[in-house]
Design an enzyme around this catalytic site. Structure first.
Site, PDB file in Angstrom:
ATOM      1  N   HIS A  42       2.091   2.243  10.890  1.00 40.65           N
ATOM      2  CA  HIS A  42       2.747   3.338  10.177  1.00 40.65           C
ATOM      3  C   HIS A  42       1.953   4.613  10.431  1.00 40.65           C
ATOM      4  CE1 HIS A  42       4.084   5.716   6.670  1.00 40.65           C
ATOM      5  NE2 HIS A  42       5.106   4.885   6.554  1.00 40.65           N
TER       6      HIS A  42
ATOM      7  N   ASP B 273      -3.670  -2.384   5.986  1.00 39.95           N
ATOM      8  CA  ASP B 273      -2.574  -1.717   5.292  1.00 39.95           C
ATOM      9  C   ASP B 273      -1.691  -2.810   4.715  1.00 39.95           C
ATOM     10  OD1 ASP B 273      -0.229  -0.507   4.514  1.00 39.95           O
ATOM     11  OD2 ASP B 273       0.102   0.575   6.380  1.00 39.95           O
TER      12      ASP B 273
ATOM     13  N   GLN C  84       3.358  -3.658   2.874  1.00 38.44           N
ATOM     14  CA  GLN C  84       4.476  -4.590   2.997  1.00 38.44           C
ATOM     15  C   GLN C  84       4.077  -6.025   2.682  1.00 38.44           C
ATOM     16  OE1 GLN C  84       7.421  -3.447   3.274  1.00 38.44           O
ATOM     17  NE2 GLN C  84       6.881  -1.354   3.842  1.00 38.44           N
TER      18      GLN C  84
ATOM     19  N   LYS D 100       6.219   0.003  -3.841  1.00 40.42           N
ATOM     20  CA  LYS D 100       6.786  -1.079  -3.036  1.00 40.42           C
ATOM     21  C   LYS D 100       6.650  -2.433  -3.737  1.00 40.42           C
ATOM     22  CE  LYS D 100       5.728   1.385   1.256  1.00 40.42           C
ATOM     23  NZ  LYS D 100       7.081   1.836   1.631  1.00 40.42           N
TER      24      LYS D 100
ATOM     25  N   CYS E 173       8.687   6.051  10.131  1.00 37.21           N
ATOM     26  CA  CYS E 173       7.293   6.529  10.219  1.00 37.21           C
ATOM     27  C   CYS E 173       6.477   5.663  11.177  1.00 37.21           C
ATOM     28  CB  CYS E 173       6.634   6.573   8.846  1.00 37.21           C
ATOM     29  SG  CYS E 173       7.357   7.771   7.725  1.00 37.21           S
TER      30      CYS E 173
END
Length: 403
Positions: free
Chosen positions: A121, A198, A201, A224, A361
């Site tokens: 991202h 990261d 998700q 999220k 992104c």
């Protein structure tokens, strides 16, 4: 599909249209809908319970301070950490910027190297490029396997003693592919580098235990994870946080201030200048309570079953091209011959189906895939097979319109 998740849609007040029809929300990878329990927690914190934290000597302020720090413990525990290892940020983007501006600026020098991957991202690319401009650190990019995973074998051919950081997505926001974290951690630590993940998700879809993962930094966002916008978290190993300089200056992050010198508070308060996102933190913890009551294993099974069903149904459409691995985690990206993803998204909206259309992104990944954009359907704990059926109907209508 597990029966305990079949009725979860009713917990989410946003899952109907203004005229009371079902809304087939398939954009959870961008931001999740919020259960009523989170809405209620934030409403109470903004209303009946509201006061500032850390400063007031009156009773309600003390209670709110306890609630805010309890939220920190709750969120830290959700990823297997301790409260003094978790910093509240405005989101994962700020968390990565914080690491770049503090740990990165203090520890990286000209000639040092950072490894990223093709599928990152922008939030895990741009902060490191900005750091490169300030420090002279260099950036390498790991390629992907044919099915869209970060290629750890290729990374082993790239990484050497000059690398000080590997910054990689735990789960791709476009392809849903999962990183082999154990292999990435072993590789990073074999050359004395740190590993930043990261987890935006991953945290809503998988059980995350930072100790078991072996990472050094882990970032994620509340919105999220069925929580509010404007807040996220940085987990970092205690010794790293304690050694990092402040990110911003102001109230709350200090020990003592004089015009001659200021000394800093201990971590994590050192990184939370100003009045914090009090109500958001409490709602963040409420979101953690909600998903843990369901169980992350159940959530993962539910989303994996839906993903497999969606890929099967979409795969029957001859003009449609799927991306990513078969076992993608709750995310399905695709393109269609002769139909731009934005046009598809617009027509699907007329059918009360919400997908994402664009580069997500992740422009370097789009270039790698050879497309300007993809359509992306992503699932949550409120998703069901009716949403997939509505998606397929909308795609078939779009084909008729453009045919």
């Amino acid at each position: 599909m597990t029966t305990d998740l079949l009725s979860r849609k009713a917990d989410f007040p946003g899952m109907v249209t203004a005229d009371g029809k079902p809304w087939h929300y398939l954009d959870t990878a961008a931001t999740s809908q919020k259960p009523q329990a989170v809405v209620d927690a934030m409403s109470r914190a903004l209303g009946r319970d509201y006061a500032t934290v850390h400063r007031g000597v009156y009773g309600r302020s003390a209670e709110m301070t306890l609630g805010y720090e309890a939220a920190r413990r709750r969120v830290a525990g959700f990823v297997g950490g301790q409260e003094d290892e978790l910093v509240f940020t405005r989101g994962a983007t700020e968390a990565i910027n914080l690491v770049a501006a503090t740990w990165g600026a203090a520890n990286l020098n000209p000639g040092d190297r950072i490894l990223l991957s093709v599928l990152e991202h922008h939030s895990n690319i741009v902060p490191w490029q900005m750091l490169r401009e300030r420090t002279g650190v260099e950036i390498d990019v790991c390629p992907l396997t044919e099915d869209g995973r970060i290629d750890i074998d290729a990374a082993r051919q790239i990484v050497d003693k000059r690398h000080k950081l590997l910054a990689l997505s735990h789960v791709s926001n476009v392809l849903g592919s999962r990183l082999d974290v154990a292999a990435a951690a072993d590789l990073a630590h074999s050359v004395g580098a740190k590993l930043l993940l990261d987890g935006c998700q991953a945290v809503p879809r998988l059980t995350v235990d930072v100790a078991a993962l072996g990472c050094d930094f882990y970032v994620f966002s509340a919105h999220k994870l069925y929580g509010p916008t404007g807040i996220g978290a940085l987990w970092a190993k205690r010794e790293l946080l304690q050694a990092m300089p402040p990110y911003q200056g102001g109230g709350s992050m200090i020990d003592r201030v004089t015009f001659e010198k200021t000394t800093w508070a201990d971590a994590p308060q050192r990184f939370e200048a100003g009045t914090p996102a009090i109500t958001e933190a409490i709602a963040f913890a409420a979101a953690v309570d909600y998903v843990e009551a369901i169980g992350m294993d159940a959530a993962e099974r539910h989303e994996m079953a839906l993903t497999a069903k969606a890929r099967e149904e979409l795969g029957r459409i001859n003009s449609l091209h799927l991306f990513g691995p078969e076992d993608s985690a709750g995310i399905v990206s695709f393109t269609m011959d002769g139909i731009h993803p934005h046009d598809l998204g617009t027509i699907l909206d007329e059918e009360n189906v919400a997908i994402r259309a664009g580069h997500h992104c992740a422009q370097p990944l789009m270039e790698h895939l050879g497309v300007p954009a993809t359509a992306r359907a992503s699932f949550g704990i409120y998703s069901d097979e009716d949403d997939i059926a509505a998606l397929i109907r909308g795609i078939e209508r779009t084909i008729r319109i453009f045919g």
